[in-house]
Scaffold this active site. Sequence first.
Site, PDB file in Angstrom:
ATOM      1  CD  GLU A 180      -9.375  -2.367  -1.248  1.00 32.74           C
ATOM      2  OE1 GLU A 180     -10.220  -2.546  -0.355  1.00 32.74           O
ATOM      3  OE2 GLU A 180      -8.479  -3.190  -1.506  1.00 32.74           O
TER       4      GLU A 180
ATOM      5  CG  ASP B 108      -1.794  -1.227   1.291  1.00 34.27           C
ATOM      6  OD1 ASP B 108      -2.308  -1.660   0.247  1.00 34.27           O
ATOM      7  OD2 ASP B 108      -1.955  -1.772   2.407  1.00 34.27           O
TER       8      ASP B 108
END
Length: 497
Positions: free
Chosen positions: A188, A33
């Site tokens: 997301e 991420d």
Amino acid sequence: MKKILSLLFLIIISESSFSQGYRNPIIPGYHPDPSVCRVGDDFYLVNSSFQYFPGVPVFHSKDLINWEQIGNVLTRDSQIPLKGASSWLGIYAPTIRYNNGIYYMITTNVGNGGNFLVTATNPAGPWSEPVWLSQQGIDPSLYFENGKVYMCSNPGDAVWLSEIDINTGKQLSKSRILWQGDGGRYPEGPHIYKKDGYYYLLISEGGTELAHHLTIARSRDIYGPYESNPANPILTNCSRKGQNMQIQGTGHGDFIQSQDGRWWIVFLAYRNFGGSYHHLGRETCLAPVEWKTGEWPVINGGNPIDTLMNAVTLKEHKVPHALPLDFNRSDLGPEYIHIQNPISGNYVFNGNKLVLKGHGSLSENKQPTFVGKRQEQVYGSVEFRVHPKDNAEGGLSVYQINDGHYDLFVKDGRVSLRCKLKNIDYIVKSDKIWSEWTNLRVSYNDKMYKFEYSDDGTSYKSLGELNCSLLGSEVAGGFTGVVIGMYADGGKVDFAE
């Protein structure tokens, strides 16, 4: 005149760049991420950290290729409560941004509070106490424009936006839905950018697995409506061209413009080993982006991502290697991490030794006494000397999740190798030892972990080999990667080099 300008441009590029290409991942091992910002000639990047403490590692680079960890964002218990967190929970995807002299990091503590942001004037820290936010969902991001600050995240299986007070966290506008993506599950990781009069909304879809991919939409108004890119997805290796690459699961990216005007994207991906398994976790990768005026961005020329990338990069700036393990320093460095919030009194440096005091087993997942480092290389070894006191157990763990770890340990005059994998928990082999101190060593390659011990530090005996694939996320589970470290259970254990 055009020829002269073109020649000057080529001269500038040749002086500031080199074209040897680079290798992915740019930050290997469990570093998922990624989010990045640039301040002048400096790039700063952060990653999610899930159940580990300290949280959110911070990296610095001058060239987007070579990165040095300069600290962690969340270094105090008050910033990062992790009670009960496993590698399914804890600190999810962060975003780092810079505005008017201040660095902002926004993220989600899943299971212990939700969305919050912290600030710093130096990305190496210290960072502020959390400012908690009302809009929930995961993977929050910030966008600054004309004195206003917007937050986007994904409550309700879509991307939502609201204006916030950046100092207090108070929500200043009603949350409004922007986009649900192009039909992939789990929309997301949203990030907003403004370019050529458009607001671009980049998101991840497909789940952070094989079908992970990036899609993008744009609008003239920040609140929409957003129009999907007809060429979506703009990044995926789950395709006919990318299906045979070692790198898979490409997604969750963040665009960055370098000082020479070119665009890049950092994103996560994983490398398969031993078939379709990944045990090192999701890693940070990089790809060039072509983003022409008024057009959609094109990542890596529309081609899949490989471990060897052919692209003109910025001028190389080497970074120092992390210092080797040295117990005399009384400091293991920012790359060493604990499972959940450590009980500080259970970690004491004493001369050239580190004394660990046990606090439950690794499988119990209740602040176990453990300190380790992400496995970043495919080939290597880790070795410690161990001396348990009384009936304590102490040793070396190859740890993926509380339900998946290999432990080489000493207890009650024996050295043993344990395999813990979900409901399987057994001793592979155990030998009697005769010395006070025992050397424990794990060596690894792309397929196996080999566990050995020595009474004299010279001759080693094997206790067995265990498969890397069994600690892959596909088998053991979790969102992290292998961390190799020292642990104690049931009493005090001395560790030395």
